[in-house]
Design an enzyme around this catalytic site. Structure first.
Site, short mmCIF file in Angstrom:
data_model
loop_
_atom_site.label_atom_id
_atom_site.label_comp_id
_atom_site.label_asym_id
_atom_site.label_seq_id
_atom_site.Cartn_x
_atom_site.Cartn_y
_atom_site.Cartn_z
N THR A 54 -2.88 -7.16 6.57
CA THR A 54 -2.13 -7.61 7.95
C THR A 54 -2.74 -6.77 9.21
O THR A 54 -2.93 -7.58 10.23
CB THR A 54 -0.62 -6.97 7.87
OG1 THR A 54 -0.11 -7.58 6.55
CG2 THR A 54 0.18 -7.26 9.06
N LYS A 83 3.50 15.36 15.69
CA LYS A 83 4.16 16.45 16.75
C LYS A 83 5.56 16.40 17.09
O LYS A 83 6.16 17.00 17.88
CB LYS A 83 3.38 16.55 18.02
CG LYS A 83 1.82 16.83 17.69
CD LYS A 83 1.09 17.04 19.05
CE LYS A 83 -0.46 16.96 18.97
NZ LYS A 83 -1.29 16.70 20.31
N ARG A 104 3.39 -1.60 12.17
CA ARG A 104 4.21 -1.37 10.81
C ARG A 104 4.69 -0.09 10.32
O ARG A 104 3.97 0.85 10.97
CB ARG A 104 2.93 -1.83 9.66
CG ARG A 104 3.47 -1.57 8.21
CD ARG A 104 2.45 -2.07 7.23
NE ARG A 104 2.68 -3.55 7.03
CZ ARG A 104 1.88 -4.25 6.13
NH1 ARG A 104 0.89 -3.50 5.26
NH2 ARG A 104 2.06 -5.43 6.16
C1 NCD Z 1 2.88 -7.42 1.89
C2 NCD Z 1 3.62 -6.51 2.79
O1 NCD Z 1 3.04 -5.23 3.19
O2 NCD Z 1 4.95 -6.45 2.76
N1 NCD Z 1 1.53 -7.40 2.02
C3 NCD Z 1 1.05 -8.13 3.40
O3 NCD Z 1 1.35 -7.85 4.43
N2 NCD Z 1 -0.20 -8.65 3.03
C4 NCD Z 1 3.49 -7.56 0.50
C5 NCD Z 1 3.29 -6.46 -0.40
O4 NCD Z 1 2.99 -5.21 0.08
O5 NCD Z 1 3.60 -6.71 -1.52
#
Ligand code: NCD
Length: 305
Positions: A54, A83, A104
């Site tokens: 990603t 921190k 993320r």
């Molecule tokens: C997914 C995630 O991070 O949710 N992976 C990704 O984005 N390619 C799926 C997973 O981790 O199983």
């Protein structure tokens, strides 16, 4: 489109427009070219949770659009979060450097929390077991391009349907299309959240649940596979109860339709036998190409380009 935080943020028209725009970017991705559309623009990728595909996919998308990237793959331990800085303050800072942010985080709702402090668009690259809208959209693009349609098919979703944010996003996006039959395959303890199943049924979709992968192999046009999400379990012991519960093998693929596709966001952890990779129906290694094209469309749209 101000931000892309949830799979529920987009209208049918916006989804179709992203699919069309992503299809236009596919030749650039396949020919490994660089456009000048996003010249002078900067993407910041803030990742608080592990990622291979990603983060690189977002960054490749921005570079192919002609923009540039600032990145931290380990925000949890090397940023000021360590921190005690709040997500709100981090957003204030980062949005004074970058024109768009992809993030993320292991906690549901955290990306929306950061967006509150951001003066630039924020994209959710996965928040806990919640949502992963850009993956859901790239999966739509894969189905459209590889199956040839987004209406009138049977999808089998297989694996950890409770914790996989990817299948949750897929359900939200597929609800925008017609005549899709959902076969949900999981162990009893890892079923699709009941509210999502109820929502699908309320919208008129046929949904059935089973724990048998074999029973759906001959039925589905799309097999949406996912790993058991180890990091969402309370203990290793709990995870080991499910590890290896479904393994896609050539023997199972022999029962599948000739014209079906297998998609999977990966990583692979003991749930797809490597011999399946050479089956022309296996699309999980072409999905990254669709992912870059879709993220180019998302970034360009959010940047108003
Ligand atoms: C997914 C995630 O991070 O949710 N992976 C990704 O984005 N390619 C799926 C997973 O981790 O199983």
């Amino acid at each position: 489109m101000q931000h892309l935080l949830s799979s529920q943020d987009l209208s049918h028209e916006q989804i179709l427009s992203l699919l069309a725009r992503a299809a236009e970017f596919l030749p650039t991705v396949r020919d490994r070219k660089r456009l000048t559309l996003a010249e002078g623009k900067i993407l910041a990728t803030l990742f608080y949770e592990p990622s291979t595909r990603t983060r690189f996919s977002f960054e490749t998308a921005m570079l192919r659009l002609g923009g540039q990237v600032i990145s931290n793959a380990d925000m949890g331990s090397t940023s000021s979060a360590k921190k005690g800085e709040t997500l709100f303050d981090t957003a204030k800072m980062v949005s004074s450097y970058a024109d768009v942010i992809a993030m993320r985080h292991p906690e549901m709702g955290s990306v929306a929390e950061l967006a509150k402090g951001s003066s630039v668009p924020v994209v959710n690259g996965g928040d806990g077991a919640g949502d992963h809208p850009t993956q859901g959209l790239l999966d739509l693009l894969t189905i459209q391009q590889e199956l040839g349609r987004l209406d009138d098919f049977t999808v089998a979703m297989v694996g950890d349907l409770k914790n996989s944010r990817v299948v949750h996003s897929q359900c939200e996006f597929l609800m925008h299309f017609k005549n899709i039959r959902f076969l949900l395959v999981s162990p009893e303890g890892l079923k699709m959240p009941a509210d999502l199943v109820a929502k699908l049924r309320e919208k008129g979709f046929e949904v059935s649940e089973t724990d048998s992968l074999e029973s759906v192999m001959g039925e589905c046009d799309v097999l949406s596979d996912t790993r058991i999400q180890q990091e969402r379990f309370a203990s290793e012991e709990e995870y080991l109860k499910y590890n290896g519960v479904y393994i896609l093998t050539p023997a199972l693929m022999a029962k599948a339709k000739e014209k079906m596709i297998v998609i999977d966001p990966l990583p692979r952890v003991n749930h797809i036998s490597p011999e399946v990779d050479s089956d022309p129906r296996a699309k999980y290694f072409v999905q990254p190409t669709y992912g870059v094209a879709m993220r180019m469309a998302i970034l360009a749209t959010l940047l108003g380009l």
